[in-house]
Motif scaffolding. Structure first.
Motif, short mmCIF file in Angstrom:
data_model
loop_
_atom_site.label_atom_id
_atom_site.label_comp_id
_atom_site.label_asym_id
_atom_site.label_seq_id
_atom_site.Cartn_x
_atom_site.Cartn_y
_atom_site.Cartn_z
N TRP A 5 0.73 -1.12 0.07
CA TRP A 5 -0.04 0.04 0.00
C TRP A 5 0.66 1.23 -0.08
O TRP A 5 0.54 2.18 -0.70
N LEU A 6 1.96 1.23 0.80
CA LEU A 6 2.80 2.65 0.72
C LEU A 6 3.58 2.58 -0.42
O LEU A 6 3.57 3.78 -1.00
N ARG A 7 3.88 1.75 -0.96
CA ARG A 7 4.44 1.63 -2.34
C ARG A 7 3.62 2.28 -3.45
O ARG A 7 4.08 3.09 -4.13
N ALA A 8 2.33 1.85 -3.25
CA ALA A 8 1.55 2.47 -4.49
C ALA A 8 0.98 3.82 -4.26
O ALA A 8 0.42 4.49 -4.78
N ASN A 9 1.13 4.41 -2.90
CA ASN A 9 0.60 5.54 -2.36
C ASN A 9 1.49 6.73 -2.27
O ASN A 9 1.22 7.95 -2.42
N LEU A 10 2.60 6.16 -2.04
CA LEU A 10 3.50 7.15 -1.80
C LEU A 10 3.89 7.80 -3.06
O LEU A 10 5.09 7.67 -3.57
N THR A 11 3.19 8.10 -4.03
CA THR A 11 3.61 8.38 -5.20
C THR A 11 2.76 9.84 -5.57
O THR A 11 1.91 10.35 -4.66
N GLY A 12 2.85 10.52 -6.86
CA GLY A 12 2.07 11.36 -7.35
C GLY A 12 2.32 12.62 -6.31
O GLY A 12 3.61 13.13 -6.04
N GLU A 13 1.35 13.35 -6.01
CA GLU A 13 1.34 14.29 -4.95
C GLU A 13 1.99 14.14 -3.46
O GLU A 13 2.40 15.07 -2.79
N PHE A 14 2.03 12.86 -3.13
CA PHE A 14 2.64 12.44 -1.96
C PHE A 14 4.07 12.12 -2.07
O PHE A 14 4.88 11.80 -0.93
N ALA A 15 4.64 11.85 -3.28
CA ALA A 15 6.05 11.50 -3.49
C ALA A 15 7.00 12.29 -2.88
O ALA A 15 7.93 11.94 -2.37
N ALA A 16 6.87 13.49 -2.73
CA ALA A 16 7.75 14.52 -2.32
C ALA A 16 7.74 14.57 -0.82
O ALA A 16 8.66 15.21 -0.15
N LEU A 17 6.69 13.94 -0.22
CA LEU A 17 6.79 13.83 1.36
C LEU A 17 7.86 12.75 1.91
O LEU A 17 7.83 12.79 3.29
N ARG A 18 8.41 11.93 1.21
CA ARG A 18 9.21 11.05 1.72
C ARG A 18 10.24 11.71 2.56
O ARG A 18 11.06 12.65 2.11
N GLY A 19 10.36 11.20 3.65
CA GLY A 19 11.36 11.76 4.57
C GLY A 19 11.26 13.19 5.38
O GLY A 19 12.04 13.54 5.97
N ARG A 20 10.06 13.81 5.05
CA ARG A 20 9.70 15.12 5.47
C ARG A 20 9.07 14.91 7.07
O ARG A 20 8.55 14.06 7.41
N GLY A 21 9.48 15.92 7.51
CA GLY A 21 8.95 16.09 9.11
C GLY A 21 9.92 15.19 10.05
O GLY A 21 10.99 14.97 9.98
N GLY A 22 9.41 15.28 11.18
CA GLY A 22 10.09 14.46 12.39
C GLY A 22 10.67 15.52 13.35
O GLY A 22 10.75 16.69 13.26
N PRO A 23 11.36 15.21 14.53
CA PRO A 23 11.68 15.98 15.41
C PRO A 23 12.80 16.89 15.06
O PRO A 23 13.77 16.74 14.11
N GLY A 24 12.31 18.27 15.15
CA GLY A 24 13.33 19.22 14.93
C GLY A 24 13.06 19.82 13.13
O GLY A 24 13.58 20.91 12.78
N ARG A 25 12.13 18.95 12.75
CA ARG A 25 11.62 19.50 11.60
C ARG A 25 9.85 19.29 11.12
O ARG A 25 9.56 18.88 10.09
N GLU A 26 9.45 19.37 12.21
CA GLU A 26 8.21 19.36 12.21
C GLU A 26 7.34 20.31 11.57
O GLU A 26 6.18 20.34 10.98
N HIS A 27 8.16 21.56 11.03
CA HIS A 27 7.54 22.31 10.19
C HIS A 27 7.46 22.29 8.74
O HIS A 27 6.75 22.93 8.10
#
Length: 388
Positions: free
Chosen positions: A14-36
């Motif tokens: 599911w993740l492979r199929a959905n982390l695409t398109g508009e969501f592809a650029a979100l890989r690795g985004r956010g997390g402690p110190g980067r929640e913005h």
């Protein structure tokens, strides 16, 4: 219910199929110190998860979850981290408050709040720490009293993660006048969008502001929005902290492993790996990561029993110290380059952000000193610390 392997394959696909398109650029985004980073986009992603039934997977099905077994929950969090999916924005509601309401809430509270957490319609923050009561939760001074049909709240909370993005806050307040320490505390569910609540972001060493001060000045919440009985706040709050040490930490460790591997790659590229002291520290870091995982798996016995016990403090103090030390190792591997910002006026590199933000790991969610007291007093049965 599917086997663990089938469940793992399902979420991975599911993740492979959905982390695409508009969501592809979100890989690795956010997390402690980067929640913005890309908060609105990550919120949209989380609601996409919800629509597919991938939020609150460990909750019972009657509360909107999947009823996933402990092993399946571990598989979910590991696969989510391995896919480099974006940091979750609903962690506090899903992993902390939701399980607390399932364990201690009234049927009316569960009906009101749980579906909105599952759907990511309402975001939550945690109102524990105060300026004079950080890790010492028993020293809180924020007070609340019943007036008519409402609790009226006055006081201040600090270091409140993502309060500026949240709709609600679960607040530990003193509801019995004259009470001290663990006695007389209550656990209240408080809406933030109301007169009498002010949220002020705190600028951190990283230049970002995911922590906040929250001021309550005659803020109100209905009398029914108390979890447990008046005076039971300490017990409920400790259970919440236990859930915080739960299954999702297995996914956290995948992120730690990725950071360590990146440090090793950098050391090979810039020659730092030729230094025997650096090699020794890398080896110790690798060993420590294995210990973190072993600790986490051991603590899952407490999760299976309903809530982790005080032994969970062992895992917290170990991973917090390990991650802080990894930040220091990263700076030493960078060498002199670690002194140079990526750009002006304060554009930090990933290594600098790791070093600076990981300093807080040994402070938030209970400082190392408090964790040692818990281990000494509640696990080993040693005499309590002398207090003035």
């Amino acid at each position: 219910m599917n086997s663990v392997d089938e469940f793992r394959t399902e979420i991975r696909s599911w993740l492979r199929a959905n982390l695409t398109g508009e969501f592809a650029a979100l890989r690795g985004r956010g997390g402690p110190g980067r929640e913005h980073e890309a908060f609105a986009e990550r919120l949209a992603w989380e609601r996409h998860l919800a629509a597919a039934g991938w939020t609150c997977v460990g909750w019972p099905e009657k509360y909107g979850g999947r009823g996933a077994t402990l092993e399946q929950q571990v598989a979910f969090h590991e696969e989510y981290a391995l896919a480099d999916a974006p940091a979750r924005v609903n962690h506090i509601g899903e992993q902390l408050l939701g399980p607390t309401l399932i364990a201690f809430g009234t049927p009316e509270q569960r009906e009101r709040f749980l579906p909105r957490i599952v759907a990511v319609d309402e975001l939550w923050c945690q109102g524990y720490s105060e300026p004079d009561a950080g890790s010492d939760l028993a020293g809180v001074r924020t007070r609340a009293q019943l007036q008519g049909g409402d609790w009226v709240i006055n006081g201040q909370k600090t270091w409140t993660s993502l309060a500026h993005e949240s709709d609600w806050c679960f607040v530990v307040a003193r509801t019995e006048p004259g009470s001290t320490r663990h006695q007389g505390l209550s656990y209240l569910l408080v809406p933030l969008d109301q007169p009498g609540v002010e949220v002020r972001p705190i600028t951190q060493l990283t230049g970002t502001s995911e922590f906040n001060e929250v001021f309550f000045d005659e803020a109100r919440t209905p009398a029914s929005h108390i979890v447990g009985a008046p005076g039971d706040g300490w017990k409920v709050a400790m259970a919440t902290l236990g859930f915080e040490r739960g299954v999702s930490t297995l996914g956290q460790q995948v992120g730690f492993q990725r950071e360590l591997e990146a440090v090793i790659d950098l050391a090979k590229q810039n020659g730092a790996a030729d230094d025997p002291l650096i090699r020794d520290r890398i080896a110790r870091a690798w060993t420590g990561l294995e210990i973190i995982r072993a600790n986490a798996l051991r603590m899952l016995d407490g999760v299976a029993a309903g809530a982790p016990g005080p032994e969970a403090s062992i895992g917290k103090i170990f991973w917090a110290t390990w991650h802080r030390d990894l930040g220091e190792l990263a700076m030493d591997v960078c060498g002199a380059d670690g002194m140079l910002a990526a750009g002006g006026p304060y554009d930090l590199t990933d290594w600098q952000r790791l070093f600076l933000f990981s300093r807080s790991d040994t402070i938030y969610a209970g400082s190392n000193e408090i964790q040692r007291n818990i281990i000494a007093e509640r696990v080993l049965g040693l005499p309590k610390e002398v207090r003035p």
